[in-house]
Design an enzyme around this catalytic site. Structure first.
Site, short mmCIF file in Angstrom:
data_model
loop_
_atom_site.label_atom_id
_atom_site.label_comp_id
_atom_site.label_asym_id
_atom_site.label_seq_id
_atom_site.Cartn_x
_atom_site.Cartn_y
_atom_site.Cartn_z
N GLU A 94 0.82 -1.20 0.00
CA GLU A 94 0.00 0.00 0.00
C GLU A 94 0.86 1.26 0.00
O GLU A 94 1.92 1.31 0.63
CB GLU A 94 -0.94 -0.02 1.21
CG GLU A 94 -1.98 -1.14 1.09
CD GLU A 94 -3.01 -1.15 2.20
OE1 GLU A 94 -4.15 -1.55 1.91
OE2 GLU A 94 -2.67 -0.78 3.35
N CYS A 107 3.54 8.57 0.94
CA CYS A 107 4.06 7.59 1.90
C CYS A 107 4.28 6.28 1.16
O CYS A 107 3.33 5.67 0.65
CB CYS A 107 3.08 7.42 3.05
SG CYS A 107 3.62 6.24 4.31
N CYS A 114 6.53 -6.82 7.19
CA CYS A 114 7.62 -6.30 8.04
C CYS A 114 8.00 -7.39 9.03
O CYS A 114 7.12 -8.04 9.62
CB CYS A 114 7.19 -5.04 8.77
SG CYS A 114 8.53 -4.28 9.73
N CYS A 118 6.42 -4.97 15.59
CA CYS A 118 5.99 -4.01 16.61
C CYS A 118 4.52 -4.28 16.94
O CYS A 118 3.69 -4.45 16.04
CB CYS A 118 6.16 -2.58 16.10
SG CYS A 118 7.88 -2.15 15.72
N CYS A 121 1.30 -2.30 15.38
CA CYS A 121 1.31 -1.99 13.95
C CYS A 121 0.66 -3.11 13.14
O CYS A 121 1.06 -4.27 13.25
CB CYS A 121 2.75 -1.79 13.49
SG CYS A 121 2.91 -1.42 11.73
N GLY A 175 6.94 -1.96 6.01
CA GLY A 175 8.31 -2.41 6.06
C GLY A 175 9.25 -1.49 6.82
O GLY A 175 8.91 -0.35 7.15
N GLU A 176 10.43 -2.00 7.12
CA GLU A 176 11.52 -1.26 7.74
C GLU A 176 12.53 -0.92 6.65
O GLU A 176 13.25 -1.80 6.16
CB GLU A 176 12.17 -2.10 8.84
CG GLU A 176 13.54 -1.64 9.32
CD GLU A 176 13.60 -0.19 9.79
OE1 GLU A 176 14.40 0.58 9.20
OE2 GLU A 176 12.86 0.17 10.72
N SER A 207 12.06 6.65 7.66
CA SER A 207 11.66 6.31 9.03
C SER A 207 12.21 4.94 9.39
O SER A 207 12.13 4.00 8.60
CB SER A 207 10.13 6.31 9.14
OG SER A 207 9.72 5.89 10.43
N SER A 229 11.11 5.81 14.94
CA SER A 229 9.94 5.32 15.66
C SER A 229 10.37 4.99 17.08
O SER A 229 11.01 3.96 17.31
CB SER A 229 9.35 4.09 14.95
OG SER A 229 8.89 4.43 13.67
N LEU A 230 10.01 5.83 18.02
CA LEU A 230 10.52 5.71 19.39
C LEU A 230 9.51 4.98 20.28
O LEU A 230 9.78 3.90 20.78
CB LEU A 230 10.84 7.09 19.94
CG LEU A 230 11.64 7.15 21.23
CD1 LEU A 230 12.97 6.43 21.08
CD2 LEU A 230 11.87 8.61 21.64
N ASN A 306 -4.05 4.40 15.78
CA ASN A 306 -5.10 4.07 14.82
C ASN A 306 -5.45 2.60 14.96
O ASN A 306 -4.62 1.73 14.69
CB ASN A 306 -4.62 4.37 13.39
CG ASN A 306 -4.41 5.85 13.18
OD1 ASN A 306 -5.31 6.65 13.41
ND2 ASN A 306 -3.21 6.24 12.77
N CYS A 349 -1.58 6.14 9.85
CA CYS A 349 -0.33 5.58 10.35
C CYS A 349 -0.60 4.31 11.15
O CYS A 349 -1.46 4.29 12.03
CB CYS A 349 0.35 6.62 11.24
SG CYS A 349 1.92 6.07 11.90
#
Length: 376
Positions: A94, A107, A114, A118, A121, A175-176, A207, A229-230, A306, A349
């Site tokens: 996407e 984006c 991924c 996390c 997500c 993805g990372e 990111s 991403s903290l 979200n 997000c």
């Protein structure tokens, strides 16, 4: 079975120059074709009218320009647009376009799924299939420009820079990015190239969840705006939310951020922080963040969570987000709250899920939709 001919979207200018040299062609021919591909959005060699006819015939035999196929186009009530692109082998990714006053942000996804898992997500819950190629990454920008009618004129300043609707690109999709380093950097170089999109490094953001060696490598090879991403102010909580923290804990991550800023096009790192009700949103968490980032020039982007099915989390109340932001602001840290965009088409997000042929077996515990369900 004959081998597939090269997809020229996989090549940055250096790679394209090398390939044209192998064909016995002069360097300016590579520049011409690069401009046709990316400036004009052209995938038909016959339409490249200033390219010699003999070379056009050679290219038709020995190359192709192939972007991912469009499966679905969704438009949110707020103008956000989400596309589902087929990248083959039962995988679809996407891509989201966010129009704003004065700019348009795309984006982009860098992987099918991924591997980082996390817990908040939706992408991570779909598992991981593979890295996207350079052509599949840059192909999202190539297609988005075509689908948005990027060649149209306009007088709205930055949002029409170089005659394009897309003025900013963020690698914040599926993805990372930094675990697909080589393909991502090649795509970045195409974005920056004046023969292609001519974007400023300040307008392109990568990111990362915090892959420390790759942050250092990006600093050396292709510094761009950096977002991290903290999502937690201490290792104990971040270990729970983001398994990557076990390998690259916060002390190492903060040191990598300081090193990165020595060469970054912006003089700050953006820390992304998803607001999870009752998990990471207390005053104590805010004070801990202030202490953690004291030596790292930064700004915070607070992201209301979200929801997605079976996530197990709730969004922090609006008042709690405001109070949290005020504590950061009062300490001298710039803190903004991300606007909710595209939620009605699952384009916000943390909601991007696409369709992934999972190789991690993660989806045994988190069942996927079928492709037919995803497209219904």
């Amino acid at each position: 079975m004959l081998p597939a001919v090269p997809n020229l979207l996989d090549y940055d200018l250096d790679a394209l120059l090398a390939w044209f040299s192998e064909l016995g062609e002069k360097p300016f021919r590579a520049n011409q074709v690069m401009r046709w591909m990316h400036h004009e959005g052209c995938d038909d060699f016959d339409a490249m009218t200033n390219v010699a006819k003999g070379l056009r015939a050679k290219l038709k035999e020995q190359a192709q320009i192939r972007a991912p196929a469009l499966l679905r186009d969704s438009l949110s009530s707020d103008g956000t647009r989400k596309w589902l692109f087929d990248v083959g082998d039962a995988n679809a990714v996407e891509t989201v376009f966010i129009p704003e006053s004065g700019r348009g942000t795309l984006c982009v996804s860098s992987q099918a799924g991924c591997a980082l898992d996390c817990v908040f997500c939706a992408t991570g819950k779909q598992g991981f299939s593979r890295n996207l190629s350079t052509g599949e990454i840059i192909g999202q920008l190539w297609l988005a420009n075509k689908l948005l009618g990027a060649a149209a004129g306009g007088d709205d300043g930055e949002a029409r820079e170089n005659g394009r609707v897309i003025s900013n690109v963020v690698l914040m999709g599926m993805g990372e990015p930094l675990t697909n380093f080589d393909n991502v950097v090649a795509a970045l170089r195409v974005m920056f190239d004046d023969h292609a999109y001519g974007l400023s490094r300040r307008r392109v953001t990568v990111s990362t969840a915090g892959i420390v060696p790759a942050i250092d490598r990006l600093r050396e090879e292709c510094p761009v705006a950096l977002a991290v991403s903290l999502h937690a102010p201490d290792d104990a909580l971040r270990d729970r939310l983001m398994p990557v923290n076990h390998k690259y804990p916060l002390r190492d991550l903060m040191a990598a951020c300081r090193r990165y800023l020595e060469r970054a096009p912006r003089d700050f790192v953006t820390f992304e922080y998803v607001m999870l009700g009752g998990i990471n949103d207390s005053d104590a968490h805010a004070h801990a963040l202030i202490a953690l980032t004291r030596d790292v020039p930064c700004k915070f982007n607070l992201i209301p969570f979200n929801p997605f099915p079976r996530s197990g989390f709730v969004r922090s109340p609006a008042g709690r987000v405001r109070d949290f932001a005020k504590l950061l602001l009062d300490s001298g840290i710039i803190a903004t709250t991300r606007k909710m965009r595209g939620g009605d088409v699952a384009a916000a997000c943390g909601q991007l899920a696409g369709q992934v042929r999972d190789k991690t077996r993660r989806t045994a515990a988190y069942p996927l939709q079928t492709m037919e369900d995803a497209l219904s």
